[in-house]
Every structure is written in C-alpha cells, then in structure tokens.
Design a protein around this motif. Structure first.
Motif, PDB file in Angstrom:
ATOM      1  N   ILE A 173      10.072  -1.996   9.065  1.00 41.33           N
ATOM      2  CA  ILE A 173      11.384  -1.951   8.417  1.00 41.33           C
ATOM      3  C   ILE A 173      11.783  -3.337   7.925  1.00 41.33           C
ATOM      4  CG2 ILE A 173      13.852  -1.566   8.806  1.00 41.33           C
ATOM      5  CD1 ILE A 173      12.982   0.577  10.909  1.00 41.33           C
ATOM      6  N   GLU A 174      11.567  -4.335   8.771  1.00 40.45           N
ATOM      7  CA  GLU A 174      11.990  -5.702   8.441  1.00 40.45           C
ATOM      8  C   GLU A 174      11.282  -6.258   7.219  1.00 40.45           C
ATOM      9  OE1 GLU A 174      12.961  -7.136  13.038  1.00 40.45           O
ATOM     10  OE2 GLU A 174      10.975  -7.454  12.168  1.00 40.45           O
ATOM     11  N   TYR A 175      10.019  -5.876   7.016  1.00 40.41           N
ATOM     12  CA  TYR A 175       9.219  -6.500   5.956  1.00 40.41           C
ATOM     13  C   TYR A 175       8.860  -5.541   4.821  1.00 40.41           C
ATOM     14  CZ  TYR A 175       9.115 -10.390   9.114  1.00 40.41           C
ATOM     15  OH  TYR A 175       9.521 -11.435   9.916  1.00 40.41           O
ATOM     16  N   ALA A 176       9.490  -4.383   4.795  1.00 40.22           N
ATOM     17  CA  ALA A 176       9.168  -3.375   3.782  1.00 40.22           C
ATOM     18  C   ALA A 176       9.413  -3.869   2.361  1.00 40.22           C
ATOM     19  CB  ALA A 176       9.956  -2.096   4.044  1.00 40.22           C
ATOM     20  N   ARG A 177      10.419  -4.700   2.179  1.00 39.90           N
ATOM     21  CA  ARG A 177      10.743  -5.200   0.831  1.00 39.90           C
ATOM     22  C   ARG A 177      10.053  -6.525   0.535  1.00 39.90           C
ATOM     23  NH1 ARG A 177      16.928  -3.521  -0.843  1.00 39.90           N
ATOM     24  NH2 ARG A 177      16.844  -1.391  -0.030  1.00 39.90           N
ATOM     25  N   MET A 178       9.201  -6.967   1.429  1.00 38.48           N
ATOM     26  CA  MET A 178       8.534  -8.253   1.249  1.00 38.48           C
ATOM     27  C   MET A 178       7.041  -8.094   1.023  1.00 38.48           C
ATOM     28  SD  MET A 178      10.618 -10.358   4.156  1.00 38.48           S
ATOM     29  CE  MET A 178      12.401 -10.107   4.307  1.00 38.48           C
ATOM     30  N   GLY A 179       6.615  -6.862   0.759  1.00 39.04           N
ATOM     31  CA  GLY A 179       5.222  -6.631   0.407  1.00 39.04           C
ATOM     32  C   GLY A 179       4.268  -6.537   1.574  1.00 39.04           C
ATOM     33  N   ILE A 180       4.804  -6.379   2.783  1.00 36.46           N
ATOM     34  CA  ILE A 180       3.933  -6.252   3.953  1.00 36.46           C
ATOM     35  C   ILE A 180       4.110  -4.863   4.556  1.00 36.46           C
ATOM     36  CG2 ILE A 180       3.381  -7.130   6.258  1.00 36.46           C
ATOM     37  CD1 ILE A 180       4.401  -9.864   5.351  1.00 36.46           C
ATOM     38  N   ARG A 181       3.030  -4.118   4.619  1.00 33.12           N
ATOM     39  CA  ARG A 181       3.055  -2.788   5.226  1.00 33.12           C
ATOM     40  C   ARG A 181       2.443  -2.857   6.620  1.00 33.12           C
ATOM     41  NH1 ARG A 181      -0.026   0.661   3.704  1.00 33.12           N
ATOM     42  NH2 ARG A 181      -1.516  -0.582   2.478  1.00 33.12           N
ATOM     43  N   ILE A 182       3.063  -2.175   7.583  1.00 33.05           N
ATOM     44  CA  ILE A 182       2.613  -2.223   8.970  1.00 33.05           C
ATOM     45  C   ILE A 182       2.635  -0.804   9.537  1.00 33.05           C
ATOM     46  CG2 ILE A 182       2.935  -3.299  11.229  1.00 33.05           C
ATOM     47  CD1 ILE A 182       4.698  -5.410   9.752  1.00 33.05           C
ATOM     48  N   ASN A 183       1.482  -0.333   9.976  1.00 32.85           N
ATOM     49  CA  ASN A 183       1.361   1.004  10.547  1.00 32.85           C
ATOM     50  C   ASN A 183       0.638   0.949  11.889  1.00 32.85           C
ATOM     51  OD1 ASN A 183       2.368   2.959   8.381  1.00 32.85           O
ATOM     52  ND2 ASN A 183       0.944   1.697   7.204  1.00 32.85           N
ATOM     53  N   ALA A 184       0.730   2.031  12.638  1.00 38.03           N
ATOM     54  CA  ALA A 184       0.025   2.152  13.914  1.00 38.03           C
ATOM     55  C   ALA A 184      -0.909   3.351  13.873  1.00 38.03           C
ATOM     56  CB  ALA A 184       1.019   2.303  15.067  1.00 38.03           C
ATOM     57  N   VAL A 185      -2.031   3.224  14.564  1.00 39.53           N
ATOM     58  CA  VAL A 185      -2.999   4.309  14.673  1.00 39.53           C
ATOM     59  C   VAL A 185      -3.191   4.640  16.145  1.00 39.53           C
ATOM     60  CG1 VAL A 185      -5.458   4.862  14.414  1.00 39.53           C
ATOM     61  CG2 VAL A 185      -4.188   3.885  12.502  1.00 39.53           C
ATOM     62  N   GLY A 186      -3.287   5.946  16.436  1.00 39.65           N
ATOM     63  CA  GLY A 186      -3.447   6.401  17.811  1.00 39.65           C
ATOM     64  C   GLY A 186      -4.734   7.175  18.019  1.00 39.65           C
ATOM     65  N   PRO A 187      -5.823   6.483  18.360  1.00 43.56           N
ATOM     66  CA  PRO A 187      -7.066   7.214  18.655  1.00 43.56           C
ATOM     67  C   PRO A 187      -6.936   8.047  19.925  1.00 43.56           C
ATOM     68  CG  PRO A 187      -7.481   4.879  18.223  1.00 43.56           C
ATOM     69  CD  PRO A 187      -6.016   5.038  18.417  1.00 43.56           C
ATOM     70  N   GLY A 188      -7.610   9.179  19.932  1.00 45.04           N
ATOM     71  CA  GLY A 188      -7.720   9.972  21.146  1.00 45.04           C
ATOM     72  C   GLY A 188      -8.929   9.508  21.935  1.00 45.04           C
ATOM     73  N   TRP A 189      -9.679  10.440  22.494  1.00 45.68           N
ATOM     74  CA  TRP A 189     -10.858  10.092  23.287  1.00 45.68           C
ATOM     75  C   TRP A 189     -12.023   9.850  22.345  1.00 45.68           C
ATOM     76  CZ3 TRP A 189      -8.974   8.752  27.612  1.00 45.68           C
ATOM     77  CH2 TRP A 189      -7.879   9.443  28.162  1.00 45.68           C
ATOM     78  N   ILE A 190     -12.336   8.567  22.166  1.00 40.70           N
ATOM     79  CA  ILE A 190     -13.359   8.138  21.219  1.00 40.70           C
ATOM     80  C   ILE A 190     -14.548   7.569  21.990  1.00 40.70           C
ATOM     81  CG2 ILE A 190     -13.816   6.687  19.200  1.00 40.70           C
ATOM     82  CD1 ILE A 190     -11.577   8.714  18.727  1.00 40.70           C
TER      83      ILE A 190
END
Length: 251
Positions: A173-190
């Motif tokens: 949210i803080e950097y959405a307008r500054m060109g930085i995208r931040i996401n999370a990934v949740g692996p299961g049993w890998i």
C-alpha cells in the motif's frame, strides 16, 4: 510462458537449495542477473556455478538475513556490482522446534522470528530503498500455506508466516504509487530439503494423504508463480497473497 527479465538484476535469499534455487535458476533462464544469497556459502556458490554453466549471469553472496547490517551490505554490494536492483525474492527461512506452544523454547522462537520475519523485514526495507532510487521494482516475500492456516506444534513458524503477509500488505500500500509492487506467496508441502528434514516417513505419508492432489508440489511450480509476479505481466498485482498448495488450504 516466456517472461523476459533481460537487463534486470535480482536477489534471491535462501537460494542455495529448494524453492530459492529453483526461483534463481528460472530468473536467470529468463535473462536476469541473479545474486544467489544464502547462509550456506558452498550451497550459494554451487547454484551460482550451475547458472553460469548454463550461460546465465549469477553471483553468490553469503548472508545471515537475521542480521540487519549484513542485509544492508548485501543490497549495497549488489547495486555496486550489478548497477542496480530491480527484483527481489525474500525466501530464506528455517523451521524451528516441534513443540506445543506451552513448551516451545524461547531461544528457538527468537531464532525463527529473526530469520522468517525480521529477515523478510530487513530485506524488504533495504530493497525498497534501492528500488526507489531507480524508479521502481518488484518484490516477492515467501510466506507459506501456514500464513493462512495453523499447524499444531509449529507456533513460531506459523506466527512468522502469518506476519509476513501483514508486512507485505502494508508495504504494498505504501509504495503502490512509487512503482514498487510487493506480493507474498504461500507454498504448501513442496519437495524441499526443509520439508524432508522435518518429515519422518509416516508424517510424510500423512501429508500426502492430506493433499487433495495426492502429492507434494515441486519447487519449479512455485518458481513459475514467483517469476510471473515479478514480471510486467503482473503489473496490476500488488499487496496480495498467492497460494501454491494443491488445494491443501481449501479443506
């Protein structure tokens, strides 16, 4: 799906094996110059050498992500050596004890939080600063399926992975307008060294039986999603949490 990362510089922590190694190799195969960061120097060197043998660009860097100063040095070194930082995957993590919450050792709690949560914060903090100087970038923070569900006898790991999702949402949210995208990934049993280490044969079979798909996932299946989220094809995706769990959490 072809995703081009030519001219991009990426850091992947915990890249000496498992999911991190698969992500680093995928990024390199798509043209990125990749820094293989891991506490295990030999493992980082080995993955970097594999990438170079395949014609890719890779450097190894030994780092303890639980040490904020060491993380800052890693980011500074990467920018100086490679000319910038465009992509980052904060993947380094440890398991911890297998104890009920009332018996969970305080020292192990602290070590799990230091690596799995504080380490992600330190990396995200310094990666954002570097990316801001060049006008943007993309970050993926590695949570887990245990970022959305609980697992008995794993309070440290589960708490940290839940918190990583909250951190990711706030920063996005803080950097959405500054060109930085931040996401999370949740692996299961890998199928990774970490899962092998914590799973006895009987436990492993129970895990597979609990999987609607009847099998564990592969590191490459996680890498495919991570690289998509880092790419321009995901240009309107930020602040979200994406599961790769074979419907484990859909029960």
């Amino acid at each position: 799906m072809e995703i081009g990362f030519e001219g991009k510089v990426a850091i992947v922590t915990g890249a000496g094996s498992g999911i991190g190694a698969a992500i680093a190799k995928k990024l390199a195969s798509e043209g990125a110059e990749v820094v293989i960061a891991d506490l295990d120097t030999a493992a980082a060197q080995g993955v970097a050498a594999e990438i170079r043998d395949e014609g890719g660009l890779a450097h190894d860097h030994t780092v303890d992500v639980g040490d904020a100063a060491a993380v800052e040095r890693m980011i500074t070194s990467t920018v100086e050596k490679c000319g910038g930082l465009h992509l980052a995957v904060n993947n380094a993590g440890i398991d911890g004890a297998r104890k009920p919450t009332g018996d969970y050792p305080v020292d192990i709690w602290r070590s799990v939080i230091d690596v799995n949560l504080n380490g992600v914060f330190y990396c995200t903090k310094y990666e954002i600063a570097a990316m801001m100087k060049q006008g943007g970038g993309a970050i993926v923070n590695m949570s887990s399926v245990l970022g959305s569900v609980g697992l008995p006898f794993a309070c440290g790991y589960t708490a940290a992975k839940h918190a990583v999702i909250g951190l990711t949402k706030v920063a996005a949210i803080e950097y959405a307008r500054m060109g930085i995208r931040i996401n999370a990934v949740g692996p299961g049993w890998i199928e990774t060294p970490l899962i092998t280490e914590i799973s006895e044969v009987a436990t492993s079979r129970r895990m597979e039986q609990m999987q609607p798909m009847g099998r564990r996932g592969k590191p490459e299946e996680v890498a495919a999603l991570v690289c998509f989220l880092l790419s321009e094809q995901a240009s309107f995706i930020t602040g979200s949490y994406h599961l790769v769990d074979g419907a484990y959490s859909a029960h």
